[in-house]
Design a protein around this motif. Structure first.
Motif, PDB file in Angstrom:
ATOM      1  N   HIS A 268      33.575   7.924  35.935  1.00  0.00           N
ATOM      2  CA  HIS A 268      33.112   7.920  34.753  1.00  0.00           C
ATOM      3  C   HIS A 268      31.611   7.744  34.435  1.00  0.00           C
ATOM      4  N   ASP A 269      31.005   6.970  35.268  1.00  0.00           N
ATOM      5  CA  ASP A 269      29.418   6.589  35.331  1.00  0.00           C
ATOM      6  C   ASP A 269      28.753   7.609  35.979  1.00  0.00           C
ATOM      7  N   ALA A 270      29.521   8.295  36.809  1.00  0.00           N
ATOM      8  CA  ALA A 270      28.713   9.218  37.630  1.00  0.00           C
ATOM      9  C   ALA A 270      28.006  10.471  36.854  1.00  0.00           C
ATOM     10  N   PRO A 271      27.104  11.136  37.452  1.00  0.00           N
ATOM     11  CA  PRO A 271      26.675  12.394  36.823  1.00  0.00           C
ATOM     12  C   PRO A 271      27.751  13.379  36.189  1.00  0.00           C
ATOM     13  N   LEU A 272      27.615  14.080  35.555  1.00  0.00           N
ATOM     14  CA  LEU A 272      28.431  15.002  35.040  1.00  0.00           C
ATOM     15  C   LEU A 272      28.767  16.007  36.121  1.00  0.00           C
ATOM     16  N   PRO A 273      29.960  16.543  36.406  1.00  0.00           N
ATOM     17  CA  PRO A 273      30.042  17.895  37.175  1.00  0.00           C
ATOM     18  C   PRO A 273      29.375  19.043  36.568  1.00  0.00           C
ATOM     19  N   PRO A 274      29.071  20.139  37.275  1.00  0.00           N
ATOM     20  CA  PRO A 274      28.268  21.353  36.661  1.00  0.00           C
ATOM     21  C   PRO A 274      29.368  22.120  35.630  1.00  0.00           C
ATOM     22  N   TRP A 275      30.661  21.993  35.726  1.00  0.00           N
ATOM     23  CA  TRP A 275      31.708  22.985  34.938  1.00  0.00           C
ATOM     24  C   TRP A 275      31.961  22.156  33.722  1.00  0.00           C
ATOM     25  N   PRO A 276      32.245  22.747  32.746  1.00  0.00           N
ATOM     26  CA  PRO A 276      32.925  22.339  31.446  1.00  0.00           C
ATOM     27  C   PRO A 276      34.353  22.099  31.551  1.00  0.00           C
ATOM     28  N   GLY A 277      34.622  21.156  30.646  1.00  0.00           N
ATOM     29  CA  GLY A 277      36.305  20.992  30.417  1.00  0.00           C
ATOM     30  C   GLY A 277      36.923  21.542  29.181  1.00  0.00           C
ATOM     31  N   ARG A 278      37.888  21.350  28.724  1.00  0.00           N
ATOM     32  CA  ARG A 278      38.596  21.926  27.619  1.00  0.00           C
ATOM     33  C   ARG A 278      38.104  21.167  26.276  1.00  0.00           C
ATOM     34  N   SER A 279      37.963  21.947  25.282  1.00  0.00           N
ATOM     35  CA  SER A 279      37.251  21.364  24.108  1.00  0.00           C
ATOM     36  C   SER A 279      38.387  20.875  22.973  1.00  0.00           C
ATOM     37  N   VAL A 280      38.047  20.203  22.177  1.00  0.00           N
ATOM     38  CA  VAL A 280      39.060  19.531  21.201  1.00  0.00           C
ATOM     39  C   VAL A 280      39.882  20.773  20.558  1.00  0.00           C
ATOM     40  N   ASP A 281      39.318  21.765  20.211  1.00  0.00           N
ATOM     41  CA  ASP A 281      39.890  23.171  19.425  1.00  0.00           C
ATOM     42  C   ASP A 281      40.778  23.562  20.399  1.00  0.00           C
ATOM     43  N   GLU A 282      40.482  23.625  22.026  1.00  0.00           N
ATOM     44  CA  GLU A 282      41.222  24.498  22.436  1.00  0.00           C
ATOM     45  C   GLU A 282      42.660  23.422  22.807  1.00  0.00           C
ATOM     46  N   LEU A 283      42.273  22.097  22.774  1.00  0.00           N
ATOM     47  CA  LEU A 283      43.531  21.313  23.220  1.00  0.00           C
ATOM     48  C   LEU A 283      44.480  21.227  21.946  1.00  0.00           C
ATOM     49  N   ALA A 284      43.988  21.505  20.531  1.00  0.00           N
ATOM     50  CA  ALA A 284      44.590  21.407  19.332  1.00  0.00           C
ATOM     51  C   ALA A 284      45.565  22.864  19.273  1.00  0.00           C
ATOM     52  N   ALA A 285      44.771  23.830  19.921  1.00  0.00           N
ATOM     53  CA  ALA A 285      45.748  25.262  19.683  1.00  0.00           C
ATOM     54  C   ALA A 285      46.759  25.281  20.826  1.00  0.00           C
ATOM     55  N   ARG A 286      46.489  24.547  21.900  1.00  0.00           N
ATOM     56  CA  ARG A 286      47.494  24.584  22.980  1.00  0.00           C
ATOM     57  C   ARG A 286      48.668  23.771  22.519  1.00  0.00           C
ATOM     58  N   LEU A 287      48.261  22.634  21.992  1.00  0.00           N
ATOM     59  CA  LEU A 287      49.402  21.408  21.396  1.00  0.00           C
ATOM     60  C   LEU A 287      50.175  22.311  20.306  1.00  0.00           C
ATOM     61  N   ASP A 288      49.532  22.776  19.313  1.00  0.00           N
ATOM     62  CA  ASP A 288      50.439  23.426  18.569  1.00  0.00           C
ATOM     63  C   ASP A 288      51.415  24.271  19.026  1.00  0.00           C
ATOM     64  N   GLY A 289      50.860  25.226  19.893  1.00  0.00           N
ATOM     65  CA  GLY A 289      51.860  26.283  20.920  1.00  0.00           C
ATOM     66  C   GLY A 289      52.943  25.336  21.333  1.00  0.00           C
ATOM     67  N   GLU A 290      52.745  24.297  22.082  1.00  0.00           N
ATOM     68  CA  GLU A 290      53.832  23.706  22.816  1.00  0.00           C
ATOM     69  C   GLU A 290      54.797  22.912  22.155  1.00  0.00           C
ATOM     70  N   CYS A 291      54.440  22.329  21.011  1.00  0.00           N
ATOM     71  CA  CYS A 291      55.264  21.794  19.885  1.00  0.00           C
ATOM     72  C   CYS A 291      56.135  22.884  19.328  1.00  0.00           C
TER      73      CYS A 291
END
Length: 248
Positions: free
Chosen positions: A95-118
């Motif tokens: 976690h202390d290392a430099p960030l990788p060049p590609w992004p991860g999932r956003s909060v909005d993406e996670l929230a939408a997926r969580l709604d769908g799975e529930c």
């Protein structure tokens, strides 16, 4: 035939398969972008990772790591508290290392997926509605802004290898990205709450335990459909369904 190594199926499902032949792991994956990400993440990560022996798409050959897995979901871990603390220290190094060049999932993406799975879990009578609702409420605490770090993204306990009290390597980097530090800590301790204190001690800084618990609920809710569709049993003792029940 005594010198012929047996072929062991480590994991196999519709997405990919991993075989072990002697001291070599063969990962077969039709999604080469996923393999590209794994190889690059291992090259960037400042923690021990398997040596890449060769690559001939769709196969990636990796050298076996020394030692044994820190544990397995649904089974008691025989690793020492010091080994769990060493795992926490390794995660902090990542976690202390430099960030990788590609992004991860956003909060909005996670929230939408969580709604769908529930919705799917309740509509298909996979889980009781009250169990889903309560864990959806708990999961809300994870859906907040975070400072991104270099995350493994799938740091389940079986992916961390130790020899005695030393971490010898971390496997399966296909989900590595920029993400929430507490997500990695939550996945590592999922189903092993008794070792959370050891991991946090090794991590070496204050963490919000409530958010880690929220990630336990969120991770489990998101995983169940995939596990069912790929031939795994999330209702096995100590696994995702039991994690959700413990949050009640």
């Amino acid at each position: 035939m005594a010198d012929v190594a047996e072929v062991e199926i480590v994991v196999a499902h519709h997405a990919c398969a991993t075989l072990r032949v002697g001291d070599v792991f063969l990962k077969v994956d039709g999604d080469q972008a996923r393999t590209d990400a794994e190889v690059e993440a291992m090259a960037l990560a400042p923690v021990p990772t398997p040596e890449v022996l060769w690559r001939n798409p769709p196969v990636l050959a990796l050298a076996a790591l020394p030692g044994t897995a820190l544990g397995r979901l649904g089974e008691p871990s025989t690793a020492s508290p010091a080994a769990w603390a060493a795992a926490g220290a390794a995660v902090r190094t990542l976690h202390d290392a430099p960030l990788p060049p590609w992004p991860g999932r956003s909060v909005d993406e996670l929230a939408a997926r969580l709604d769908g799975e529930c919705e799917w879990l309740v509509a298909n009578d996979v889980l009781p509605a009250d169990l889903v609702t309560r864990n959806r409420q708990v999961a809300e605490a994870a859906l907040r802004p975070w400072t991104p770090v270099f995350t493994h993204g799938d740091l389940q306990v079986a992916h961390v290898f130790v020899d005695g009290d030393e971490v010898t390597g971390v496997l399966d980097w296909t989900e590595a990205s920029r993400g929430d530090a507490l997500f990695d800590l939550a996945v590592l301790t999922l189903g092993h709450e008794e070792h959370l204190g050891d991991v946090v001690a090794g991590y070496g800084t204050d963490v919000d335990l409530g958010v880690i618990r929220a990630w336990w609920s969120l991770r489990s809710l998101l995983a169940i459909r995939w596990l069912v569709e790929h031939g795994f049993d999330p209702a096995a003792p100590g696994c995702e369904v039991d994690v959700l029940r413990s949050q009640m």
